[in-house]
Design an enzyme around this catalytic site. Structure first.
Site, PDB file in Angstrom:
ATOM      1  N   THR A  98      12.881   6.481  14.398  1.00 21.12           N
ATOM      2  CA  THR A  98      11.557   5.925  13.534  1.00 21.12           C
ATOM      3  C   THR A  98      11.811   4.570  13.061  1.00 21.12           C
ATOM      4  O   THR A  98      10.487   3.626  12.993  1.00 21.12           O
ATOM      5  CB  THR A  98      11.903   6.916  12.058  1.00 21.12           C
ATOM      6  OG1 THR A  98      11.285   8.141  12.333  1.00 21.12           O
ATOM      7  CG2 THR A  98      11.052   6.248  10.944  1.00 21.12           C
ATOM      8  N   ASP A 133      18.130  -5.317   1.785  1.00 23.06           N
ATOM      9  CA  ASP A 133      19.299  -6.436   1.896  1.00 23.06           C
ATOM     10  C   ASP A 133      20.486  -6.010   2.624  1.00 23.06           C
ATOM     11  O   ASP A 133      21.144  -6.944   2.890  1.00 23.06           O
ATOM     12  CB  ASP A 133      19.727  -6.802   0.353  1.00 23.06           C
ATOM     13  CG  ASP A 133      20.269  -5.582  -0.267  1.00 23.06           C
ATOM     14  OD1 ASP A 133      20.175  -4.423   0.197  1.00 23.06           O
ATOM     15  OD2 ASP A 133      20.716  -5.762  -1.537  1.00 23.06           O
ATOM     16  N   LYS A 162      17.390  -0.950  10.843  1.00 20.40           N
ATOM     17  CA  LYS A 162      16.419  -1.723   9.787  1.00 20.40           C
ATOM     18  C   LYS A 162      16.578  -3.206  10.458  1.00 20.40           C
ATOM     19  O   LYS A 162      15.620  -3.825  10.275  1.00 20.40           O
ATOM     20  CB  LYS A 162      16.750  -1.658   8.374  1.00 20.40           C
ATOM     21  CG  LYS A 162      16.668  -0.312   7.510  1.00 20.40           C
ATOM     22  CD  LYS A 162      15.084  -0.075   7.742  1.00 20.40           C
ATOM     23  CE  LYS A 162      14.283  -0.955   6.803  1.00 20.40           C
ATOM     24  NZ  LYS A 162      12.742  -0.556   6.745  1.00 20.40           N
TER      25      LYS A 162
HETATM   26  P1  NAD Z   1      12.230   7.249   1.394  1.00 14.90           P
HETATM   27  O1  NAD Z   1      13.193   7.874   2.586  1.00 14.90           O
HETATM   28  O2  NAD Z   1      12.019   7.843   0.111  1.00 14.90           O
HETATM   29  O3  NAD Z   1      10.701   7.449   2.100  1.00 14.90           O
HETATM   30  C1  NAD Z   1      10.401   7.255   3.390  1.00 14.90           C
HETATM   31  C2  NAD Z   1       8.924   7.839   3.826  1.00 14.90           C
HETATM   32  O4  NAD Z   1       8.798   7.783   5.128  1.00 14.90           O
HETATM   33  C3  NAD Z   1       8.849   9.443   3.639  1.00 14.90           C
HETATM   34  O5  NAD Z   1       7.767   9.385   2.870  1.00 14.90           O
HETATM   35  C4  NAD Z   1       8.841   9.909   5.053  1.00 14.90           C
HETATM   36  O6  NAD Z   1       8.302  10.898   5.287  1.00 14.90           O
HETATM   37  C5  NAD Z   1       8.154   8.741   5.927  1.00 14.90           C
HETATM   38  N1  NAD Z   1       8.651   8.774   7.261  1.00 14.90           N
HETATM   39  C6  NAD Z   1       9.887   9.155   7.743  1.00 14.90           C
HETATM   40  N2  NAD Z   1       9.852   8.998   9.345  1.00 14.90           N
HETATM   41  C7  NAD Z   1       8.531   8.989   9.370  1.00 14.90           C
HETATM   42  C8  NAD Z   1       7.926   8.558  10.672  1.00 14.90           C
HETATM   43  N3  NAD Z   1       8.353   8.786  11.920  1.00 14.90           N
HETATM   44  N4  NAD Z   1       6.464   8.467  10.528  1.00 14.90           N
HETATM   45  C9  NAD Z   1       5.956   8.365   9.349  1.00 14.90           C
HETATM   46  N5  NAD Z   1       6.481   8.494   8.408  1.00 14.90           N
HETATM   47  C10 NAD Z   1       7.952   8.677   8.187  1.00 14.90           C
HETATM   48  O7  NAD Z   1      12.383   5.714   1.501  1.00 14.90           O
HETATM   49  P2  NAD Z   1      12.045   4.518   0.186  1.00 14.90           P
HETATM   50  O8  NAD Z   1      13.351   4.661  -0.354  1.00 14.90           O
HETATM   51  O9  NAD Z   1      10.960   4.734  -0.450  1.00 14.90           O
HETATM   52  O10 NAD Z   1      12.209   3.178   1.172  1.00 14.90           O
HETATM   53  C11 NAD Z   1      10.851   2.831   1.763  1.00 14.90           C
HETATM   54  C12 NAD Z   1      11.236   1.638   2.355  1.00 14.90           C
HETATM   55  O11 NAD Z   1      11.915   0.736   1.806  1.00 14.90           O
HETATM   56  C13 NAD Z   1      12.184   1.736   3.636  1.00 14.90           C
HETATM   57  O12 NAD Z   1      11.620   1.132   4.780  1.00 14.90           O
HETATM   58  C14 NAD Z   1      13.508   1.133   3.459  1.00 14.90           C
HETATM   59  O13 NAD Z   1      14.100   0.853   4.365  1.00 14.90           O
HETATM   60  C15 NAD Z   1      12.886   0.336   2.434  1.00 14.90           C
HETATM   61  N6  NAD Z   1      14.014  -0.173   1.289  1.00 14.90           N
HETATM   62  C16 NAD Z   1      14.323   0.868   0.460  1.00 14.90           C
HETATM   63  C17 NAD Z   1      15.289   0.552  -0.637  1.00 14.90           C
HETATM   64  C18 NAD Z   1      15.791   1.458  -1.597  1.00 14.90           C
HETATM   65  O14 NAD Z   1      16.599   1.207  -2.485  1.00 14.90           O
HETATM   66  N7  NAD Z   1      15.251   2.756  -1.515  1.00 14.90           N
HETATM   67  C19 NAD Z   1      15.628  -0.611  -0.821  1.00 14.90           C
HETATM   68  C20 NAD Z   1      15.223  -1.860  -0.030  1.00 14.90           C
HETATM   69  C21 NAD Z   1      14.229  -1.462   0.884  1.00 14.90           C
END
Ligand code: NAD
Ligand code: TYD
Length: 360
Positions: A98, A133, A162
């Site tokens: 993914t 980060d 990432k």
């Molecule tokens: P999450 O795991 O809650 O949500 C991820 C979403 O992506 C889900 O709805 C899932 O169904 C969807 N998904 C996964 N694989 C997929 C695919 N192959 N095709 C389409 N959809 C797909 O993640 P989050 O915490 O909401 O994070 C969102 C983004 O922010 C990510 O890219 C993550 O790396 C980044 N991020 C997260 C944090 C954190 O603290 N959670 C901090 C910084 C950055």
């Protein structure tokens, strides 16, 4: 209109709500609905005429291209990812698929669409990549916080995947001229976070009188940001960010894990006292995560000075709101705790407990 990948997840769904509350512009979500994707997160906007949802895997380029051609967005915001470090240690394959392959397919579908736009729309188009980060690796106590020029040094399968996606986005900008923006944000907390991550897991376990698992000695440090502040930062970068640039996002809230857990216990002691005693009695130190990054910290100078972004929440205000949200949303919690969630928790913490026993 804007198109959002991963909009049924934690941050993506918060962003959809944030956007629709403040903008007169439609949103289309594409999401595969993995275990982390939850349409309940979007239930309150599902019937709006300016909202649409399609279940699509970003690795399926033709389906992604079809959705883009249908909606003709002026911007694509890429949140979709596998996001949990412990799961990436357990099974890295989905993270490569993914986060790396999926980002590549999305970039190619986006490039084909963007190239076909008339010049004015092509200039205005943006591809915003939401990253972390964790790509910068781990800091020792006292070392300077991560800036946009800190060399990448990812150390988990999650952060490596990432980092790879960030490099692809950068390459598509430099090679093809795609107007990309990348945000690298610290740990988020807030509503709709799946209860595999530290803060919701601790709240829910505490309410159930279950152990509160703290990895290692609890001295690892994370830089916590309320998800609404992250959404405001993404909105600001989309509108004002310079194509090709990356922006670090963080709220200067560095806290040791044990102190996060103790804070949650204190708030729950006040809001939901347990006759059996303080929730702190449930804190349990368990075997550490392999390769556990010691400390993350963000230097947000660029986004503050160039784009005028500042967080609105302190950790104290944001964490209290978050605990209240989980207390007020028992129905949401019941529905996310389906079989797959229980299976993961049993596997993850059963194994840690077994390993603890073996160590003794
Ligand atoms: P999450 O795991 O809650 O949500 C991820 C979403 O992506 C889900 O709805 C899932 O169904 C969807 N998904 C996964 N694989 C997929 C695919 N192959 N095709 C389409 N959809 C797909 O993640 P989050 O915490 O909401 O994070 C969102 C983004 O922010 C990510 O890219 C993550 O790396 C980044 N991020 C997260 C944090 C954190 O603290 N959670 C901090 C910084 C950055
Ligand atoms: P997590 O929410 O998984 O985010 P990340 O690993 O992306 O930072 O974990 C936050 C911190 O809390 C991290 O240092 C690992 C630790 N942690 C625990 O101590 N116990 C737990 O049960 C979990 C899920 C995390």
């Amino acid at each position: 209109m804007i198109l959002i990948t991963g909009g049924a997840g934690f941050i993506g769904s918060n962003f959809v709500h944030h956007w629709l509350a403040g903008h007169d512009e439609a949103v289309a979500v594409v999401d595969k609905l993995t275990y982390a994707g939850n349409l309940d997160n979007l239930a309150s906007v599902a019937q709006r005429p300016d909202f649409s949802f399609e279940r699509i895997d970003i690795c399926d380029r033709s389906e992604v291209a079809r959705a883009i051609a249908t909606h003709r967005p002026r911007a694509i915001l890429h949140f979709a990812a596998e996001s949990h470090v412990d799961r990436s240690i357990d099974g890295p394959g989905e993270f490569i698929r993914t986060n790396v392959q999926g980002t590549y397919e999305l970039l190619e579908a986006t490039r084909a669409y963007w190239s076909s736009l008339p010049p004015v729309e092509r200039d205005a188009f943006r591809f915003l990549h939401v990253s972390t980060d964790e790509v910068y690796g781990s800091l020792d106590d006292g070392a300077p916080a991560f800036s946009e020029t800190t060399p990448y040094s990812p150390r988990s399968p999650y952060s490596a995947s990432k980092a790879a996606s960030d490099h692809l986005v950068s390459a598509w900008h430099h090679t093809y001229g795609l107007p990309t923006l990348t945000t690298n944000c610290s740990n988020n907390y807030g509503p709709y976070q799946f209860p595999e991550k530290l803060i919701p897991l601790v709240i829910l376990n505490a309410l159930d009188g279950k152990p509160l698992p703290v990895y290692g000695d609890g001295s690892n440090v994370r830089d916590w940001l309320h998800v609404e502040d992250h959404c405001r930062a993404i909105e600001r970068v989309l509108e004002l960010g310079r194509p090709g640039r990356t922006y670090n996002v963080g709220g200067k809230n560095e806290i040791r894990n044990i102190d996060v857990v103790r804070t949650l216990c204190a708030i729950l002691d006040e809001l939901r006292p347990d006759p059996a005693g303080s929730h702190e009695r449930l804190i349990t130190f368990v075997k550490d995560r392999p390769g556990h990054d010691h400390r993350y910290a963000i230097d947000p100078t660029r986004i503050e000075s160039e784009l005028g972004w500042q967080p609105a929440e302190t950790f104290e205000t944001g964490i209290r709101k978050t605990v209240r949200w989980y207390l007020d949303n028992a129905e949401w919690i019941a529905r996310v705790r389906d079989g797959r969630y229980r299976e993961w928790i049993d596997r993850q913490y059963g194994r840690r407990a077994a390993a603890e026993g073996a160590d003794r």
